[in-house]
Design a protein around this motif. Sequence first.
Motif, PDB file in Angstrom:
ATOM      1  N   ILE A  18     -24.686  19.343  90.767  1.00  0.00           N
ATOM      2  CA  ILE A  18     -24.532  18.288  90.094  1.00  0.00           C
ATOM      3  C   ILE A  18     -23.250  17.411  89.516  1.00  0.00           C
ATOM      4  O   ILE A  18     -23.016  16.612  90.270  1.00  0.00           O
ATOM      5  N   ILE A  19     -22.486  18.515  88.994  1.00  0.00           N
ATOM      6  CA  ILE A  19     -21.654  18.480  88.189  1.00  0.00           C
ATOM      7  C   ILE A  19     -19.903  18.200  88.833  1.00  0.00           C
ATOM      8  O   ILE A  19     -19.163  16.960  88.659  1.00  0.00           O
ATOM      9  N   GLY A  20     -20.123  19.253  89.980  1.00  0.00           N
ATOM     10  CA  GLY A  20     -18.907  18.882  91.139  1.00  0.00           C
ATOM     11  C   GLY A  20     -19.047  18.090  92.051  1.00  0.00           C
ATOM     12  O   GLY A  20     -17.847  17.423  92.099  1.00  0.00           O
ATOM     13  N   LEU A  21     -20.186  17.362  92.443  1.00  0.00           N
ATOM     14  CA  LEU A  21     -19.874  15.881  92.597  1.00  0.00           C
ATOM     15  C   LEU A  21     -20.468  15.130  92.186  1.00  0.00           C
ATOM     16  O   LEU A  21     -19.380  13.896  93.193  1.00  0.00           O
ATOM     17  N   TRP A  58     -18.768   8.020  87.345  1.00  0.00           N
ATOM     18  CA  TRP A  58     -19.200   9.272  87.304  1.00  0.00           C
ATOM     19  C   TRP A  58     -18.851  10.295  86.591  1.00  0.00           C
ATOM     20  O   TRP A  58     -19.210  11.505  86.241  1.00  0.00           O
ATOM     21  N   MET A  59     -17.670   9.569  86.309  1.00  0.00           N
ATOM     22  CA  MET A  59     -16.948  10.374  84.987  1.00  0.00           C
ATOM     23  C   MET A  59     -18.137  10.586  83.876  1.00  0.00           C
ATOM     24  O   MET A  59     -18.092  11.223  83.224  1.00  0.00           O
ATOM     25  N   VAL A  60     -18.537   9.586  83.360  1.00  0.00           N
ATOM     26  CA  VAL A  60     -19.364   9.715  82.453  1.00  0.00           C
ATOM     27  C   VAL A  60     -20.757  11.105  82.694  1.00  0.00           C
ATOM     28  O   VAL A  60     -21.458  11.307  81.623  1.00  0.00           O
ATOM     29  N   LEU A  61     -21.325  10.379  83.632  1.00  0.00           N
ATOM     30  CA  LEU A  61     -22.181  11.220  84.526  1.00  0.00           C
ATOM     31  C   LEU A  61     -21.959  13.008  83.633  1.00  0.00           C
ATOM     32  O   LEU A  61     -22.615  14.284  83.839  1.00  0.00           O
ATOM     33  N   GLY A  62     -20.748  13.007  84.593  1.00  0.00           N
ATOM     34  CA  GLY A  62     -19.645  14.453  85.158  1.00  0.00           C
ATOM     35  C   GLY A  62     -19.745  14.972  82.997  1.00  0.00           C
ATOM     36  O   GLY A  62     -20.333  16.592  82.674  1.00  0.00           O
ATOM     37  N   GLY A  63     -18.938  13.856  82.428  1.00  0.00           N
ATOM     38  CA  GLY A  63     -19.813  14.889  80.953  1.00  0.00           C
ATOM     39  C   GLY A  63     -21.148  14.842  79.963  1.00  0.00           C
ATOM     40  O   GLY A  63     -21.293  15.836  79.847  1.00  0.00           O
ATOM     41  N   ALA A  64     -21.843  14.088  80.719  1.00  0.00           N
ATOM     42  CA  ALA A  64     -23.037  13.872  80.227  1.00  0.00           C
ATOM     43  C   ALA A  64     -23.805  15.243  80.493  1.00  0.00           C
ATOM     44  O   ALA A  64     -24.104  16.302  80.007  1.00  0.00           O
ATOM     45  N   GLY A  65     -23.816  15.521  82.407  1.00  0.00           N
ATOM     46  CA  GLY A  65     -24.294  16.614  82.383  1.00  0.00           C
ATOM     47  C   GLY A  65     -23.545  18.013  81.848  1.00  0.00           C
ATOM     48  O   GLY A  65     -24.383  19.014  81.266  1.00  0.00           O
ATOM     49  N   LEU A  66     -22.351  18.521  81.613  1.00  0.00           N
ATOM     50  CA  LEU A  66     -21.370  19.068  80.825  1.00  0.00           C
ATOM     51  C   LEU A  66     -22.450  19.514  79.699  1.00  0.00           C
ATOM     52  O   LEU A  66     -22.608  20.300  78.720  1.00  0.00           O
ATOM     53  N   TYR A  67     -22.286  18.055  79.031  1.00  0.00           N
ATOM     54  CA  TYR A  67     -23.143  18.703  77.592  1.00  0.00           C
ATOM     55  C   TYR A  67     -24.922  19.140  76.930  1.00  0.00           C
ATOM     56  O   TYR A  67     -24.541  20.041  76.599  1.00  0.00           O
ATOM     57  N   ALA A  68     -25.684  18.734  78.646  1.00  0.00           N
ATOM     58  CA  ALA A  68     -26.302  18.589  78.513  1.00  0.00           C
ATOM     59  C   ALA A  68     -26.981  19.959  78.762  1.00  0.00           C
ATOM     60  O   ALA A  68     -27.739  21.354  78.408  1.00  0.00           O
ATOM     61  N   ALA A  69     -26.259  20.698  80.039  1.00  0.00           N
ATOM     62  CA  ALA A  69     -26.159  22.370  81.186  1.00  0.00           C
ATOM     63  C   ALA A  69     -25.431  22.903  80.646  1.00  0.00           C
ATOM     64  O   ALA A  69     -25.743  24.612  80.698  1.00  0.00           O
ATOM     65  N   PHE A  70     -24.247  22.856  80.287  1.00  0.00           N
ATOM     66  CA  PHE A  70     -22.920  23.910  79.518  1.00  0.00           C
ATOM     67  C   PHE A  70     -22.458  22.942  78.462  1.00  0.00           C
ATOM     68  O   PHE A  70     -21.519  22.974  78.493  1.00  0.00           O
ATOM     69  N   PRO A  71     -23.025  23.163  77.359  1.00  0.00           N
ATOM     70  CA  PRO A  71     -22.489  22.736  75.799  1.00  0.00           C
ATOM     71  C   PRO A  71     -21.494  23.511  75.685  1.00  0.00           C
ATOM     72  O   PRO A  71     -20.903  22.833  74.989  1.00  0.00           O
ATOM     73  N   LEU A  72     -21.474  24.893  75.719  1.00  0.00           N
ATOM     74  CA  LEU A  72     -20.213  25.969  75.597  1.00  0.00           C
ATOM     75  C   LEU A  72     -18.671  25.380  76.166  1.00  0.00           C
ATOM     76  O   LEU A  72     -17.748  24.813  75.555  1.00  0.00           O
ATOM     77  N   VAL A  73     -19.296  24.577  77.219  1.00  0.00           N
ATOM     78  CA  VAL A  73     -18.209  24.037  77.993  1.00  0.00           C
ATOM     79  C   VAL A  73     -17.412  23.011  77.477  1.00  0.00           C
ATOM     80  O   VAL A  73     -16.482  23.095  77.297  1.00  0.00           O
TER      81      VAL A  73
END
Length: 334
Positions: free
Chosen positions: A11-14, A59-74
């Motif tokens: 999802i984040i890659g897309l 799409w930038m916001v989606l990527g940032g929100a996805g990282l926060y939700a799925a990979f908070p360490l990243v």
Amino acid sequence: MIDLSLIWVGIIGLGVLIYVVLDGFDLGIGIMFPFIKDQQERDVMMNTVAPVWDGNETWMVLGGAGLYAAFPLVYATVLSALYLPIILMVVALIFRGVAFEFRFKANRSKYLWDLAFIWGSILSSFMQGVILGAYIQGIETQNGIYAGGALDWLTPFSLFTGLGVVVMYATLGCGWLILKTDHELQQKMFQLMPKMIIALLVIFAGVSLYTALTHAEIAARWFTTPNLFYFSPVPLLVLLFVGLILKACKNHQELKPFVYTLALVFLAFSGFVISLWPNIIPPSVTIWQAASPHSSQLFALVGAVILIPIIIAYTILSYWVFRDKVRVGDDGYH
């Protein structure tokens, strides 16, 4: 159990790939502005994306929100490492966005908004490339916390990748303008496109060579058998599409330069994924080590499954509605 980490990486890659494509040619138009001096032609250039540009950052916001939700360490580590270039990118995007709204209303100060649009586009593109270069180089962590300095991102390689992203976006913008304009402006783009694509090829080669020479694990992934046979189509396809773009420009074909440039962007993105997989914080933190709990990923995935189709649908609809060419004298964006 379903591997939600892999789903979220997809999802984040897309989201990142769609952002690079959509905001890439959008930013590329601002980068191409200095090559065009006529104000009416500049109006046409902006009008090709004026109705749709502000949806691209979704799409930038989606990527940032996805990282926060799925990979908070990243999210915590990478943003800490790249805080300064991210802030500079956001400030540049703000000036660029304001220029969209103010330039068409201004008279005496129009040249100032031209400059804001140009430098906002160039600086935001450059900073995205710097972020990419710093990410590829690797981020120093200790116990899941960023352990590097405030300026570790500032290296000759990251500056080179910054230039590379500027050229890539300019090439995308050039291809977009060939598709969306006609007459003199289109002819100017046909003349500029081969120069852009050759410069982009040189930059691709430079980034690939530097990465292989300085990262032994990446070189091993690309150049040891059987991977060498699996991944060799990537550089070969790059050369093929460069040749097709040059041929399409020579024959004055309108659609193909843009489509083939999109293929190059996809190949570059594929090479990036191949080089770093499965690390999400280079050089050593994998996607599974950085993942949030399964329940958190599942909860966020429900929202993503609902929202992403809606975002894709309105993006497709907006580009379909404004699919025609833009010409000098058209009643454009005011």
